[in-house]
Design a protein around this motif. Sequence first.
Motif, PDB file in Angstrom:
ATOM      1  N   PRO A  16      14.380  -7.515  25.374  1.00 33.64           N
ATOM      2  CA  PRO A  16      14.401  -6.734  26.489  1.00 33.64           C
ATOM      3  C   PRO A  16      15.894  -6.334  26.770  1.00 33.64           C
ATOM      4  CG  PRO A  16      12.714  -8.515  26.769  1.00 33.64           C
ATOM      5  CD  PRO A  16      13.485  -8.924  25.450  1.00 33.64           C
ATOM      6  N   GLY A  17      15.847  -4.996  26.983  1.00 30.21           N
ATOM      7  CA  GLY A  17      17.205  -4.256  27.311  1.00 30.21           C
ATOM      8  C   GLY A  17      17.999  -4.038  26.186  1.00 30.21           C
ATOM      9  N   TRP A  18      17.660  -4.524  25.107  1.00 27.87           N
ATOM     10  CA  TRP A  18      18.509  -4.154  23.776  1.00 27.87           C
ATOM     11  C   TRP A  18      17.717  -3.165  22.708  1.00 27.87           C
ATOM     12  CZ3 TRP A  18      17.592  -5.510  18.475  1.00 27.87           C
ATOM     13  CH2 TRP A  18      18.756  -5.242  17.777  1.00 27.87           C
ATOM     14  N   GLY A  19      16.470  -3.686  22.603  1.00 26.73           N
ATOM     15  CA  GLY A  19      15.388  -3.097  21.670  1.00 26.73           C
ATOM     16  C   GLY A  19      14.505  -3.814  20.827  1.00 26.73           C
ATOM     17  N   GLY A  20      13.951  -3.396  19.910  1.00 28.79           N
ATOM     18  CA  GLY A  20      12.983  -4.098  18.966  1.00 28.79           C
ATOM     19  C   GLY A  20      12.874  -3.566  17.589  1.00 28.79           C
ATOM     20  N   ILE A  21      12.674  -4.525  16.750  1.00 29.01           N
ATOM     21  CA  ILE A  21      12.689  -4.171  15.124  1.00 29.01           C
ATOM     22  C   ILE A  21      11.248  -4.755  14.643  1.00 29.01           C
ATOM     23  CG2 ILE A  21      13.508  -4.437  13.134  1.00 29.01           C
ATOM     24  CD1 ILE A  21      16.428  -4.237  14.247  1.00 29.01           C
ATOM     25  N   ARG A  22      10.436  -3.946  13.859  1.00 30.20           N
ATOM     26  CA  ARG A  22       9.415  -4.349  13.352  1.00 30.20           C
ATOM     27  C   ARG A  22       9.313  -3.945  11.934  1.00 30.20           C
ATOM     28  NH1 ARG A  22       6.002  -3.283  16.969  1.00 30.20           N
ATOM     29  NH2 ARG A  22       5.156  -1.360  16.410  1.00 30.20           N
ATOM     30  N   VAL A  23       8.896  -4.604  10.873  1.00 26.70           N
ATOM     31  CA  VAL A  23       8.623  -3.915   9.420  1.00 26.70           C
ATOM     32  C   VAL A  23       7.431  -4.216   9.091  1.00 26.70           C
ATOM     33  CG1 VAL A  23       9.617  -3.921   7.325  1.00 26.70           C
ATOM     34  CG2 VAL A  23      11.257  -4.247   9.111  1.00 26.70           C
ATOM     35  N   GLU A  24       6.540  -3.025   8.787  1.00 29.15           N
ATOM     36  CA  GLU A  24       5.191  -3.317   8.507  1.00 29.15           C
ATOM     37  C   GLU A  24       4.871  -2.873   7.421  1.00 29.15           C
ATOM     38  OE1 GLU A  24       0.894  -2.754  10.684  1.00 29.15           O
ATOM     39  OE2 GLU A  24       2.556  -1.207  11.074  1.00 29.15           O
ATOM     40  N   ASP A  25       4.056  -3.541   6.392  1.00 32.76           N
ATOM     41  CA  ASP A  25       3.602  -3.151   5.129  1.00 32.76           C
ATOM     42  C   ASP A  25       1.998  -3.358   5.074  1.00 32.76           C
ATOM     43  OD1 ASP A  25       5.767  -1.919   3.536  1.00 32.76           O
ATOM     44  OD2 ASP A  25       6.455  -3.874   3.910  1.00 32.76           O
ATOM     45  N   ASP A  26       1.292  -2.555   4.005  1.00 34.15           N
ATOM     46  CA  ASP A  26      -0.244  -3.035   3.948  1.00 34.15           C
ATOM     47  C   ASP A  26      -0.201  -3.699   2.529  1.00 34.15           C
ATOM     48  OD1 ASP A  26      -0.549  -1.425   6.365  1.00 34.15           O
ATOM     49  OD2 ASP A  26      -1.016   0.231   5.146  1.00 34.15           O
ATOM     50  N   VAL A  27      -0.987  -4.792   2.436  1.00 31.31           N
ATOM     51  CA  VAL A  27      -1.118  -5.582   1.200  1.00 31.31           C
ATOM     52  C   VAL A  27      -2.520  -5.948   0.778  1.00 31.31           C
ATOM     53  CG1 VAL A  27       1.247  -6.725   1.794  1.00 31.31           C
ATOM     54  CG2 VAL A  27      -1.003  -7.851   2.302  1.00 31.31           C
ATOM     55  N   VAL A  28      -2.997  -6.012  -0.106  1.00 31.08           N
ATOM     56  CA  VAL A  28      -4.398  -6.648  -0.553  1.00 31.08           C
ATOM     57  C   VAL A  28      -4.189  -7.834  -1.146  1.00 31.08           C
ATOM     58  CG1 VAL A  28      -4.190  -5.510  -2.875  1.00 31.08           C
ATOM     59  CG2 VAL A  28      -6.304  -5.874  -2.111  1.00 31.08           C
ATOM     60  N   LEU A  29      -5.129  -8.584  -0.797  1.00 33.96           N
ATOM     61  CA  LEU A  29      -5.271 -10.150  -1.001  1.00 33.96           C
ATOM     62  C   LEU A  29      -5.785 -10.596  -2.275  1.00 33.96           C
ATOM     63  CD1 LEU A  29      -5.328 -11.419   2.516  1.00 33.96           C
ATOM     64  CD2 LEU A  29      -3.267 -11.189   1.248  1.00 33.96           C
ATOM     65  N   SER A  30      -5.425 -11.606  -2.995  1.00 31.47           N
ATOM     66  CA  SER A  30      -6.231 -11.999  -4.112  1.00 31.47           C
ATOM     67  C   SER A  30      -5.926 -13.757  -3.915  1.00 31.47           C
ATOM     68  CB  SER A  30      -5.892 -11.551  -5.648  1.00 31.47           C
ATOM     69  OG  SER A  30      -4.565 -11.816  -5.747  1.00 31.47           O
ATOM     70  N   GLY A  31      -6.467 -14.218  -5.009  1.00 35.24           N
ATOM     71  CA  GLY A  31      -6.262 -15.735  -4.960  1.00 35.24           C
ATOM     72  C   GLY A  31      -4.808 -16.318  -5.480  1.00 35.24           C
ATOM     73  N   SER A  32      -4.237 -15.242  -6.192  1.00 36.65           N
ATOM     74  CA  SER A  32      -3.132 -15.533  -6.733  1.00 36.65           C
ATOM     75  C   SER A  32      -1.745 -15.106  -5.642  1.00 36.65           C
ATOM     76  CB  SER A  32      -2.761 -15.106  -8.215  1.00 36.65           C
ATOM     77  OG  SER A  32      -3.078 -13.516  -8.014  1.00 36.65           O
ATOM     78  N   GLY A  33      -2.130 -14.214  -4.713  1.00 33.72           N
ATOM     79  CA  GLY A  33      -1.195 -13.802  -3.743  1.00 33.72           C
ATOM     80  C   GLY A  33      -1.486 -12.447  -3.424  1.00 33.72           C
ATOM     81  N   ALA A  34      -0.266 -11.650  -2.601  1.00 39.98           N
ATOM     82  CA  ALA A  34      -0.675 -10.387  -2.413  1.00 39.98           C
ATOM     83  C   ALA A  34       0.239  -9.292  -2.979  1.00 39.98           C
ATOM     84  CB  ALA A  34      -0.171 -10.318  -0.733  1.00 39.98           C
ATOM     85  N   THR A  35      -0.541  -7.830  -3.128  1.00 41.40           N
ATOM     86  CA  THR A  35      -0.004  -6.996  -3.764  1.00 41.40           C
ATOM     87  C   THR A  35       0.234  -6.100  -2.577  1.00 41.40           C
ATOM     88  OG1 THR A  35      -1.302  -7.146  -5.741  1.00 41.40           O
ATOM     89  CG2 THR A  35      -0.282  -4.997  -5.450  1.00 41.40           C
ATOM     90  N   VAL A  36       1.660  -5.482  -2.590  1.00 40.57           N
ATOM     91  CA  VAL A  36       2.025  -4.596  -1.543  1.00 40.57           C
ATOM     92  C   VAL A  36       1.842  -3.372  -1.914  1.00 40.57           C
ATOM     93  CG1 VAL A  36       3.972  -3.835  -0.379  1.00 40.57           C
ATOM     94  CG2 VAL A  36       3.992  -6.246  -0.893  1.00 40.57           C
ATOM     95  N   LEU A  37       1.115  -2.661  -0.975  1.00 41.16           N
ATOM     96  CA  LEU A  37       0.527  -1.255  -1.411  1.00 41.16           C
ATOM     97  C   LEU A  37       1.346  -0.242  -0.851  1.00 41.16           C
ATOM     98  CD1 LEU A  37      -3.394  -1.664  -0.047  1.00 41.16           C
ATOM     99  CD2 LEU A  37      -2.185  -2.051  -2.479  1.00 41.16           C
ATOM    100  N   THR A  38       2.349  -0.436   0.236  1.00 40.35           N
ATOM    101  CA  THR A  38       3.294   0.558   0.653  1.00 40.35           C
ATOM    102  C   THR A  38       4.571   0.402  -0.083  1.00 40.35           C
ATOM    103  OG1 THR A  38       3.391  -1.098   2.401  1.00 40.35           O
ATOM    104  CG2 THR A  38       2.571   0.985   3.108  1.00 40.35           C
ATOM    105  N   ARG A  39       5.257   1.489  -0.212  1.00 36.70           N
ATOM    106  CA  ARG A  39       6.364   1.724  -0.926  1.00 36.70           C
ATOM    107  C   ARG A  39       7.726   1.952  -0.130  1.00 36.70           C
ATOM    108  NH1 ARG A  39       3.941   4.781  -6.360  1.00 36.70           N
ATOM    109  NH2 ARG A  39       2.537   3.061  -6.990  1.00 36.70           N
ATOM    110  N   ALA A  40       7.253   2.667   1.259  1.00 33.32           N
ATOM    111  CA  ALA A  40       8.695   3.233   1.945  1.00 33.32           C
ATOM    112  C   ALA A  40       9.867   2.173   2.060  1.00 33.32           C
ATOM    113  CB  ALA A  40       8.087   3.414   3.385  1.00 33.32           C
ATOM    114  N   PRO A  41      10.912   2.504   1.755  1.00 35.07           N
ATOM    115  CA  PRO A  41      12.108   1.478   1.829  1.00 35.07           C
ATOM    116  C   PRO A  41      12.057   0.629   3.171  1.00 35.07           C
ATOM    117  CG  PRO A  41      12.828   3.774   1.377  1.00 35.07           C
ATOM    118  CD  PRO A  41      11.483   3.965   1.519  1.00 35.07           C
ATOM    119  N   ARG A  42      12.488  -0.469   2.777  1.00 32.88           N
ATOM    120  CA  ARG A  42      12.313  -1.488   4.091  1.00 32.88           C
ATOM    121  C   ARG A  42      13.913  -1.677   4.409  1.00 32.88           C
ATOM    122  NH1 ARG A  42       9.215  -2.532  -0.238  1.00 32.88           N
ATOM    123  NH2 ARG A  42       6.847  -2.485   0.199  1.00 32.88           N
ATOM    124  N   ASP A  43      14.755  -0.979   4.062  1.00 35.09           N
ATOM    125  CA  ASP A  43      16.033  -1.089   4.675  1.00 35.09           C
ATOM    126  C   ASP A  43      16.090  -0.517   6.419  1.00 35.09           C
ATOM    127  OD1 ASP A  43      17.029  -1.720   2.233  1.00 35.09           O
ATOM    128  OD2 ASP A  43      17.166   0.194   1.497  1.00 35.09           O
TER     129      ASP A  43
END
Length: 366
Positions: A334-361
């Motif tokens: 509060p008073g400074w700001g906020g940062i959130r980084v959100e991606d969409d992933v599909v799940l399998s038993g071996s892990g997650a595959t990230v579907l979004t490709r936009a730069p995360r910088d």
Amino acid sequence: MTGGERRPWRAAQVVAGLAAEHVDALVVTSLPNIRWLTGFSGSNALLLVTPHERVLCTDFRYEAQAADEVGEAARVVVESQSLWTALWRELGRLGGVETAGFESAHLLHRDFARLLDPQEGGRWQWRPLLDAVERHRAVKDADEVAEIVAACRIAEAALAATLERIRPGMTELAICGVLEHALRDAGSETAPFEPIVASGPRSALPHARASDRPWQRGELLLLDFGARCRGYVSDLTRVVVAGPADARQREVHAVVAGANATAAAAVRAGMTGRDADAVARGYIADAGYGEAFGHSLGHGIGLEVHEAPRLSKTAEAPLPAGAVVTIEPGVYLPGWGGIRVEDDVVLSGSGATVLTRAPRDLLAVD
């Protein structure tokens, strides 16, 4: 070919659960659930599901559309009066229905009263059901994942176009207008939710609405938005700074981006939603910002932007294989700001595959 014709097993899944709920039929009132079961995308419908028949009740506006979209997935009944009149007529015509289920999370009180009215639904016994369809929708098939990926690409194209057009001094409302226009230009059917555009200290509001506040040089700008493609949605959040980022902005963004990457690498089907949430929460806490991450890690997406499963501190259920979920850690000061980084992933038993490709910088606009 319509969605219902391609996927008759969807209704079969729901029907298989009726016996366990001790009901002979299910009345579906949720429009996303109706679309998932039949392919119908109109705004006015009721669906009756029994072990032997599916009946879609709609009105004259959708007669041609229903015939095209539903195909063999259900028998379409076009009603000139109330859809409930058609429903009572169809229930009376069917034999063997004594107890019917209804979607307790999606029925207005005025419609619940119809179920109790002796002249209407009171001729049958009614049982409230929760997630009778949603539990099946949580697992996406390959076609559904492909539609979500297409929605991700639309959102990413809109983000790139927006970054080219916005400048410090523009209001949040003006920036939101640019973003919404870019979404349409990129092919989004609708905005699946009202975009979150928040600048400076207002970026510390996780669900801020765009205001007339100008975005100033040196400030953060949080953009949380999605696209819709053939009914399916994406959900993406990135943060932009007007001009070069300062040390604190780079530090906090690195923490959030690290939590995002760590969670995306660790989350898998079979893990509970609580344990998935704990991965990112622990990372942020170890960096000294634990109290500043107040919401859950993520949620399912599909025909709706918030659906099962949940990735939160209270989610005890295991995450199913095939679920598409968001990974969206954040830090809000509060008073400074906020940062959130959100991606969409599909799940399998071996892990997650990230579907979004936009730069995360931490993105920058001069």
